[in-house]
Design an enzyme around this catalytic site. Structure first.
Site, PDB file in Angstrom:
ATOM      1  N   GLN A  25       0.839  -1.192   0.000  1.00  0.00           N
ATOM      2  CA  GLN A  25       0.000   0.000   0.000  1.00  0.00           C
ATOM      3  C   GLN A  25       0.867   1.232   0.000  1.00  0.00           C
ATOM      4  OE1 GLN A  25      -2.185  -1.200   3.517  1.00  0.00           O
ATOM      5  NE2 GLN A  25      -1.425   0.558   4.637  1.00  0.00           N
ATOM      6  N   GLY A  26       0.326   2.265  -0.623  1.00  0.00           N
ATOM      7  CA  GLY A  26       1.028   3.529  -0.714  1.00  0.00           C
ATOM      8  C   GLY A  26       0.042   4.662  -0.530  1.00  0.00           C
ATOM      9  N   TYR A  27       0.564   5.783  -0.084  1.00  0.00           N
ATOM     10  CA  TYR A  27      -0.270   6.935   0.251  1.00  0.00           C
ATOM     11  C   TYR A  27      -0.056   8.064  -0.739  1.00  0.00           C
ATOM     12  CZ  TYR A  27      -1.452   4.368   4.319  1.00  0.00           C
ATOM     13  OH  TYR A  27      -1.942   3.381   5.134  1.00  0.00           O
ATOM     14  N   ILE A  28      -1.155   8.576  -1.254  1.00  0.00           N
ATOM     15  CA  ILE A  28      -1.115   9.735  -2.141  1.00  0.00           C
ATOM     16  C   ILE A  28      -1.006  11.001  -1.296  1.00  0.00           C
ATOM     17  CG2 ILE A  28      -2.436  11.065  -3.843  1.00  0.00           C
ATOM     18  CD1 ILE A  28      -3.506   8.311  -4.843  1.00  0.00           C
ATOM     19  N   ARG A  80       6.289   6.614   0.121  1.00  0.00           N
ATOM     20  CA  ARG A  80       5.212   6.557   1.128  1.00  0.00           C
ATOM     21  C   ARG A  80       4.497   5.213   1.018  1.00  0.00           C
ATOM     22  NH1 ARG A  80       4.957  11.136  -1.476  1.00  0.00           N
ATOM     23  NH2 ARG A  80       2.978  10.741  -2.526  1.00  0.00           N
TER      24      ARG A  80
END
Length: 157
Positions: A25-28, A80
């Site tokens: 998972q990655g965060y914008i 991230r």
């Protein structure tokens, strides 16, 4: 709405009939934004999630997206991200646990979460012996902060 308690893991559990799935998972968005926007690949599923709030009760909206959309936005999460294996199983009283074994930069972190139908059920929950210190609402243990700032100093390698 999401009602969830989160704990460090004191001892490796007997996973019995638990199932596992690889998660990336990655965060914008960045920590401190009023909402969190996350991309998640969970096995063969691709998801977009928007969360707001902190602590025990948070707003959460999640939708499945196509692989191509995921890949289009994934580069925006560079720097991230977290990767982990998520084990899902049942506790003796029927609650469902999600046990995350973090990989790469976030190893050796282990967290376990339990979601509830109500605040009352969450507050009445008695964790099993393998659960460690509760970290519900502790900013340092949110996946978003882990993805952007790394491990809290007390769990760092």
């Amino acid at each position: 709405m999401e009602i969830e308690r989160k704990f460090l893991v004191k001892a490796e559990p007997d996973l019995g009939d638990a199932t596992s799935v690889a998660v990336r998972q990655g965060y914008i968005t960045r920590p401190g934004d009023s909402v969190s926007v996350r991309l998640r690949q969970k096995g063969a599923k691709f998801l977009l999630t928007v969360k707001s709030g902190e602590g025990l009760v948070r707003e959460e909206h999640e939708t499945r997206i196509e692989h191509g959309i995921f890949e289009t936005f994934w580069p925006a999460t560079e720097g991230r991200r977290v990767e982990k294996t998520r084990w899902t199983g049942a506790l003796p009283k029927g609650e469902t646990f999600e046990y995350d074994v973090f990989e790469g930069y976030h190893s050796p972190l282990r967290l376990v979460e339990v979601e509830f139908e109500s605040r009352k059920a969450a507050e009445a929950f008695i964790p099993p012996d393998w659960f460690g210190t509760e970290v519900t609402g502790e900013r340092a243990y949110s996946n978003e902060v882990l993805a952007t700032e790394g491990l809290p100093s007390e769990t760092a390698r």
